[in-house]
Design a protein around this motif. Structure first.
Motif, mmCIF file in Angstrom:
data_model
loop_
_atom_site.group_PDB
_atom_site.id
_atom_site.type_symbol
_atom_site.label_atom_id
_atom_site.label_comp_id
_atom_site.label_asym_id
_atom_site.label_seq_id
_atom_site.Cartn_x
_atom_site.Cartn_y
_atom_site.Cartn_z
ATOM 1 N N THR A 1 0.829 -1.207 0.000
ATOM 2 C CA THR A 1 0.000 0.000 0.000
ATOM 3 C C THR A 1 0.863 1.257 0.000
ATOM 4 O O THR A 1 0.582 2.223 -0.732
ATOM 5 N N ARG A 2 1.921 1.265 0.808
ATOM 6 C CA ARG A 2 2.799 2.432 0.867
ATOM 7 C C ARG A 2 3.491 2.680 -0.460
ATOM 8 O O ARG A 2 3.559 3.816 -0.942
ATOM 9 N N ILE A 3 4.015 1.601 -1.063
ATOM 10 C CA ILE A 3 4.709 1.748 -2.348
ATOM 11 C C ILE A 3 3.751 2.252 -3.415
ATOM 12 O O ILE A 3 4.069 3.166 -4.186
ATOM 13 N N ASN A 4 2.559 1.684 -3.444
ATOM 14 C CA ASN A 4 1.566 2.062 -4.448
ATOM 15 C C ASN A 4 1.179 3.528 -4.302
ATOM 16 O O ASN A 4 1.054 4.255 -5.293
ATOM 17 N N ALA A 5 1.023 3.986 -3.052
ATOM 18 C CA ALA A 5 0.639 5.381 -2.837
ATOM 19 C C ALA A 5 1.712 6.335 -3.353
ATOM 20 O O ALA A 5 1.405 7.332 -4.029
ATOM 21 N N VAL A 6 2.969 6.032 -3.082
ATOM 22 C CA VAL A 6 4.048 6.916 -3.517
ATOM 23 C C VAL A 6 4.220 6.857 -5.029
ATOM 24 O O VAL A 6 4.430 7.886 -5.681
ATOM 25 N N ILE A 7 4.104 5.671 -5.604
ATOM 26 C CA ILE A 7 4.247 5.514 -7.062
ATOM 27 C C ILE A 7 3.172 6.325 -7.785
ATOM 28 O O ILE A 7 3.439 7.015 -8.766
ATOM 29 N N ARG A 8 1.951 6.265 -7.288
ATOM 30 C CA ARG A 8 0.880 7.037 -7.922
ATOM 31 C C ARG A 8 1.059 8.533 -7.697
ATOM 32 O O ARG A 8 0.666 9.343 -8.545
ATOM 33 N N GLU A 9 1.652 8.907 -6.576
ATOM 34 C CA GLU A 9 1.846 10.328 -6.279
ATOM 35 C C GLU A 9 2.900 10.960 -7.170
ATOM 36 O O GLU A 9 2.732 12.082 -7.646
ATOM 37 N N ILE A 10 4.001 10.218 -7.415
ATOM 38 C CA ILE A 10 5.047 10.797 -8.259
ATOM 39 C C ILE A 10 4.758 10.613 -9.743
ATOM 40 O O ILE A 10 5.466 11.145 -10.580
ATOM 41 N N LYS A 11 3.712 9.856 -10.071
ATOM 42 C CA LYS A 11 3.164 9.728 -11.419
ATOM 43 C C LYS A 11 4.167 9.256 -12.457
ATOM 44 O O LYS A 11 4.150 9.701 -13.601
ATOM 45 N N VAL A 12 5.018 8.338 -12.057
ATOM 46 C CA VAL A 12 5.917 7.739 -13.039
ATOM 47 C C VAL A 12 5.237 6.516 -13.633
ATOM 48 O O VAL A 12 5.166 6.358 -14.847
ATOM 49 N N PHE A 13 4.739 5.653 -12.762
ATOM 50 C CA PHE A 13 3.957 4.510 -13.206
ATOM 51 C C PHE A 13 2.540 4.696 -12.682
ATOM 52 O O PHE A 13 2.327 5.321 -11.655
ATOM 53 N N TYR A 14 1.595 4.118 -13.389
ATOM 54 C CA TYR A 14 0.221 4.276 -12.956
ATOM 55 C C TYR A 14 -0.162 3.265 -11.888
ATOM 56 O O TYR A 14 -1.135 3.455 -11.193
ATOM 57 N N SER A 15 0.593 2.182 -11.776
ATOM 58 C CA SER A 15 0.217 1.189 -10.776
ATOM 59 C C SER A 15 1.447 0.503 -10.201
ATOM 60 O O SER A 15 2.535 0.500 -10.788
ATOM 61 N N TYR A 16 1.221 -0.081 -9.066
ATOM 62 C CA TYR A 16 2.262 -0.798 -8.325
ATOM 63 C C TYR A 16 2.752 -2.010 -9.094
ATOM 64 O O TYR A 16 3.949 -2.277 -9.159
ATOM 65 N N CYS A 17 1.821 -2.745 -9.710
ATOM 66 C CA CYS A 17 2.194 -4.010 -10.349
ATOM 67 C C CYS A 17 3.127 -3.779 -11.541
ATOM 68 O O CYS A 17 4.049 -4.566 -11.779
#
Length: 130
Positions: free
Chosen positions: A63-79
């Motif tokens: 959940t933490r990784i996914n939240a940061v990944i979506r916030e910095i908008k490099v990838f759209y999803s964790y997977c």
């Protein structure tokens, strides 16, 4: 007929149970049958929750990784991020990634930008980078 005295084994077993359940409330710390039942229940719950703790921490990290990944908008999803990490042979587990995400978001964004650049250029590592 003389009176037969019982042995000490059952008393020792009950004493051990009493010491284990001494912090329980009410009859669960006083009556032998209730103590035994509560001890069995407590040990079963402890066994179940040791596995559950591992599962819960993994969910938290994801959940933490996914939240940061979506916030910095490099990838759209964790997977997609994890897939590209494995494709590039970057051996960072979820625990370490979540710690990076909390403490230093710039570092995680740099990692994800590098992965994205390597995806577009088609560059492959000949060795494992840690």
């Amino acid at each position: 007929m003389t009176r037969i005295r019982r042995g000490y084994i059952a008393r020792r077993r009950r004493t051990k149970t009493r010491l284990f359940s001494s912090t329980f409330r009410g009859a669960h710390s006083r009556l032998n049958r209730a103590m035994t039942q509560q001890k069995t229940r407590a040990l079963g719950s402890a066994h179940r929750d040791r596995s559950r703790k591992k599962r819960d921490f993994r969910r938290l990290w994801i959940t933490r990784i996914n939240a940061v990944i979506r916030e910095i908008k490099v990838f759209y999803s964790y997977c997609i991020f994890i897939h590209n990490l494995h494709k590039r042979h970057l051996l960072l587990n979820r625990k370490i990634l979540s710690q990076i995400a909390i403490s230093n978001r710039n570092c995680l964004s740099m990692i994800s930008h590098e992965i994205k650049i390597m995806n577009f250029t088609g560059f492959r590592f000949p060795f494992v980078v840690v």
